[in-house]
Design a protein around this motif. Structure first.
Motif, PDB file in Angstrom:
ATOM      1  N   ILE A 437      -9.941  13.442  44.834  1.00  0.00           N
ATOM      2  CA  ILE A 437      -9.734  14.390  43.742  1.00  0.00           C
ATOM      3  C   ILE A 437     -10.475  15.678  44.066  1.00  0.00           C
ATOM      4  CG2 ILE A 437     -10.036  14.767  41.255  1.00  0.00           C
ATOM      5  CD1 ILE A 437     -10.327  11.623  41.119  1.00  0.00           C
ATOM      6  N   SER A 440     -12.674  20.820  41.664  1.00  0.00           N
ATOM      7  CA  SER A 440     -12.322  21.615  40.479  1.00  0.00           C
ATOM      8  C   SER A 440     -11.716  20.774  39.365  1.00  0.00           C
ATOM      9  CB  SER A 440     -11.327  22.718  40.870  1.00  0.00           C
ATOM     10  OG  SER A 440     -10.147  22.148  41.415  1.00  0.00           O
ATOM     11  N   GLN A 441     -11.218  19.572  39.715  1.00  0.00           N
ATOM     12  CA  GLN A 441     -10.572  18.713  38.724  1.00  0.00           C
ATOM     13  C   GLN A 441     -11.476  17.612  38.194  1.00  0.00           C
ATOM     14  OE1 GLN A 441      -7.593  19.189  37.540  1.00  0.00           O
ATOM     15  NE2 GLN A 441      -6.745  20.693  38.957  1.00  0.00           N
ATOM     16  N   LYS A 443     -14.237  17.603  36.492  1.00  0.00           N
ATOM     17  CA  LYS A 443     -14.731  17.733  35.120  1.00  0.00           C
ATOM     18  C   LYS A 443     -13.708  17.279  34.097  1.00  0.00           C
ATOM     19  CE  LYS A 443     -18.084  21.447  35.896  1.00  0.00           C
ATOM     20  NZ  LYS A 443     -18.483  22.840  35.551  1.00  0.00           N
ATOM     21  N   ARG A 444     -12.426  17.420  34.441  1.00  0.00           N
ATOM     22  CA  ARG A 444     -11.376  17.014  33.507  1.00  0.00           C
ATOM     23  C   ARG A 444     -11.125  15.510  33.555  1.00  0.00           C
ATOM     24  NH1 ARG A 444      -6.226  19.240  34.799  1.00  0.00           N
ATOM     25  NH2 ARG A 444      -5.671  18.758  32.637  1.00  0.00           N
ATOM     26  N   LEU A 445     -11.516  14.898  34.665  1.00  0.00           N
ATOM     27  CA  LEU A 445     -11.249  13.477  34.843  1.00  0.00           C
ATOM     28  C   LEU A 445     -12.082  12.656  33.851  1.00  0.00           C
ATOM     29  CD1 LEU A 445      -9.522  11.718  36.707  1.00  0.00           C
ATOM     30  CD2 LEU A 445     -11.535  11.402  38.137  1.00  0.00           C
ATOM     31  N   GLN A 451      -4.103  13.839  32.747  1.00  0.00           N
ATOM     32  CA  GLN A 451      -3.639  13.440  34.072  1.00  0.00           C
ATOM     33  C   GLN A 451      -3.752  14.680  34.943  1.00  0.00           C
ATOM     34  OE1 GLN A 451       0.227  12.130  32.745  1.00  0.00           O
ATOM     35  NE2 GLN A 451      -0.359   9.999  32.894  1.00  0.00           N
ATOM     36  N   ILE A 452      -4.598  14.602  35.982  1.00  0.00           N
ATOM     37  CA  ILE A 452      -5.077  15.831  36.594  1.00  0.00           C
ATOM     38  C   ILE A 452      -4.105  16.514  37.540  1.00  0.00           C
ATOM     39  CG2 ILE A 452      -7.476  15.163  36.371  1.00  0.00           C
ATOM     40  CD1 ILE A 452      -7.439  14.357  39.297  1.00  0.00           C
ATOM     41  N   ASP A 453      -3.078  15.822  38.025  1.00  0.00           N
ATOM     42  CA  ASP A 453      -2.122  16.495  38.900  1.00  0.00           C
ATOM     43  C   ASP A 453      -0.812  15.707  38.910  1.00  0.00           C
ATOM     44  OD1 ASP A 453      -2.352  14.354  40.744  1.00  0.00           O
ATOM     45  OD2 ASP A 453      -4.089  15.310  41.654  1.00  0.00           O
TER      46      ASP A 453
END
Length: 500
Positions: A437, A440-441, A443-445, A451-453
Motif C-alpha cells: 500500500i 499516502s494511502q 492513513k485512510r486504511l 477502499q483505497i484503490d
C-alpha cells in the motif's frame, strides 16, 4: 435574505423532566448563585454588580457559540438570529459593567454613563426578542447577521460616548424621566415580543419555547425594578440584577435544549432505533442465507445424486460463493453496529495464541490451496496464553488473515507470528507478500467503508474488516499498526498490553 419554509419544531417527549421549565432542578443553579450574590452585596455592592453582570455576559457569549456552531445541524434560524444579537448584548453589558460607578477602569466616575449604556442595551435586547419571530423564516447569512448586529452595537456606543445621548441618571436626584419612561417602553416591547413569540410558536423549537417565554417575563420584572431606584447601589437595583440573572439563565436553557440536548437525544434515539432494527434483521437476514448456503452445499456435493448437467455445478458453486460473500457482509455490518453502539461486550478467558491462529488458518485452507500459498504460523515459547475474548480474537485474526489471503497473489507467502516484548506485551504480526500500500494511502486504511484503490475495490468487501479488527484490538487495550511497502507486502501488528 431569502424566505424559506421553516418546518414545525418537533416536541421531543424524551427531554428529561429535570431539564424542563417547570422542574425545580432547572432553577437550582441560578437560585444558589442568587443567594451567594445577595450575601456578597451585603459587604460590597460593586463586587455583587460585577459578578451578576459577568454571569449574564458569559451566558451571552456561550449561547452565541452554541447556536453559531450547531446551526449547520439544527438549521434553527430563530435561535441563530437571537444568539447573534445576544453576543453584542453581552458586549454592551460588558461596557456597562466596566463603566459602572466605582469601578475605576474607564475615565468615568459617575453613574450616568453606565445607566445610559444599560438603557440602550435593554432597548436593543427588547427589539431583538420582538423581531426574532419575524426572522425565523429567513435563512440569513450568519456572518452578515453577526456584523449587522455588531454595527448597531458600535453605533449606539458611539452615540453614548459622543455626549449627545440624553441623561439617564443625575447624582442626588436619581433616575431621569427619560430613563423611567424608557423602562416602561421597553416593558411594552417585551410584552409585544412575548405575544408575537407565542403567536409564531410553530417556528420556535417546542422545548425552547417555554424557556423563552419565562425569560421575557423575568426581563419585564427586571425593567420594572429599574424604574424604582434612586441610588445605583440601592435595593431595587439588586432585585433587578437578580431577575436579570434568571432571565439570562432561561435564555441559556432555551438555546442549550434546542441546540445541544434535543439534537443529541434525537441522535441517540435514532441510534437505538438503528440498533433495534439491526438486531431484529440479524435473524431475518442470516436464516435465509444459511439455508441458501446449506442447500447449495448439499447440491454441490451431489448428496442425493448427480444434478444432470455440468453447468448446474458451476451455477451452484456461484450461488454458494455469493451467499458466503453476502453473509460475510451482513456479519461485518452487524458487528460494526455493536462496536459503534458500545454493545460489543468482552468475555475474557485464558486462550492459546498458537491454537487460535492455527484454527483460523484451517478455515481458509481451500482458498490457500487454490492459490498455492505458503502460510506459516509461529509462536514464541514465552507466549503461552492470552487473556482475551475468544470470539473477538477469532474475528480479529479472521479479518487480518482474510485480507492477507485475498490480496496475496498465487504462490505468495503469509506469516502469522506471536512474540513477547521485554516489557511483557504480546505482539501479533500478520504479514503477506501482496502488492503493498502506498504511504499516502495508509492513513485512510482502517476507516469504515474505505477502499483505497481500484485493485482493493475489485476484490469485493465493504472495507470494514480492518476497521473492526482495530476496534476489537482497542477493546482489549491493544494498538493496531499497519506497515506496508508497494511491491513488497503488508504487515499488520497488534500490540497487547502486558498481562499478569
Amino acid at each position: 435574505m431569502t424566505d424559506s419554509t421553516v418546518p414545525a419544531s418537533p416536541t421531543l417527549r424524551s427531554i428529561p423532566a429535570s431539564l424542563r421549565v417547570t422542574a425545580l432542578q432547572t432553577w437550582y443553579f441560578p437560585a444558589a448563585l442568587s443567594v451567594f450574590l445577595v450575601a456578597v452585596a451585603q459587604f460590597n455592592f460593586l463586587v455583587f454588580h460585577t459578578l451578576a453582570e459577568l454571569f449574564a455576559i458569559i451566558v451571552c457569549f456561550i449561547l452565541f457559540a452554541l447556536a453559531w456552531y450547531t446551526h449547520r445541524f439544527s438549521r434553527d434560524h430563530f435561535l441563530l438570529y437571537l444568539a447573534c444579537g445576544m453576543f453584542w448584548i453581552g458586549a454592551l453589558d460588558l461596557a456597562h459593567t466596566l463603566s459602572y460607578k466605582g469601578m475605576g477602569l474607564l475615565p468615568v466616575n459617575e453613574a450616568n454613563t453606565a445607566t445610559q449604556i444599560w438603557l440602550v442595551t435593554r432597548y436593543l435586547q427588547a427589539l431583538l426578542l420582538l423581531t426574532a419571530p419575524l426572522m425565523a423564516s429567513r435563512n440569513t447569512d450568519k456572518m452578515m447577521l453577526f456584523l449587522v448586529f455588531g454595527l448597531i452595537a458600535a453605533l449606539t456606543m458611539l452615540w453614548v460616548a459622543s455626549g449627545h445621548f440624553p441623561d439617564a441618571f443625575v447624582e442626588s436626584q436619581g433616575l431621569t424621566a427619560l430613563k423611567i419612561w424608557s423602562e416602561y417602553v421597553i416593558m411594552a416591547i417585551l410584552a409585544g415580543a412575548l405575544t408575537l413569540i407565542w403567536k409564531r410558536r410553530a417556528a420556535v423549537a417546542a422545548d425552547a419555547l417555554p424557556f423563552l417565554l419565562v425569560a421575557i417575563v423575568f426581563a419585564i420584572g427586571t425593567e420594572l425594578a429599574f424604574t424604582l431606584y434612586i441610588d445605583v447601589y440601592g435595593f431595587s437595583n439588586l432585585v433587578g440584577h437578580i431577575l436579570k440573572l434568571f432571565s439570562f439563565w432561561a435564555i441559556f436553557q432555551a438555546v442549550a435544549v434546542a441546540s445541544l440536548i434535543r439534537p443529541y437525544q434525537a441522535l441517540d434515539a435514532s441510534n437505538r432505533a438503528k440498533d433495534d432494527f439491526l438486531a431484529s434483521m440479524s435473524h431475518d437476514l442470516r436464516t435465509p442465507l444459511n439455508s441458501i448456503l446449506g442447500f447449495s452445499d448439499m447440491m454441490r456435493s451431489q448428496m442425493f445424486g448427480p444434478l444432470g448437467h455440468a453447468k448446474y455445478e458451476d451455477y451452484i458453486g456461484n450461488i454458494h460463493a455469493s451467499g458466503t460473500h453476502l453473509l460475510g457482509l451482513v456479519n461485518d455490518i452487524l458487528d460494526l453496529s455493536k462496536l459503534e453502539s458500545g454493545q460489543y461486550e468482552l468475555n475474557r478467558q485464558d486462550l492459546n495464541p498458537r491454537a487460535l491462529a492455527e484454527e483460523v488458518v484451517r478455515s481458509f485452507a481451500p482458498a490457500i490451496a487454490a492459490k498455492d500459498m505458503d502460510v506459516n504460523v509461529a509462536c514464541d515459547a514465552e507466549v503461552r496464553q492470552l487473556s482475551a475474548d475468544e470470539r473477538a480474537m477469532v474475528q480479529l485474526l479472521n479479518n487480518l488473515v482474510s485480507n492477507a489471503v485475498k490480496f496475496t497473489p498465487d504462490n505468495g507467502k503469509i506469516s502469522i507470528a506471536w512474540s513477547k516484548r521485554s516489557d511483557g506485551a504480546a505482539i501479533l504480526q500478520v504479514s503477506d507478500t501482496g502488492p503493498g500500500i502506498p504511504a499516502s494511502q495508509l492513513k485512510r486504511l482502517g476507516k469504515p467503508y474505505v477502499q483505497i484503490d481500484p485493485y482493493v475495490a475489485q476484490k469485493g468487501g465493504t472495507g470494514l474488516g480492518l476497521f473492526i479488527a482495530r476496534r476489537i484490538a482497542e477493546l482489549h487495550g491493544a494498538k493496531l499498526r499497519i506497515n506496508s511497502k508497494p511491491g513488497v507486502g503488508t504487515t499488520v501488528t497488534v500490540i497487547f498490553p502486558p498481562q499478569v
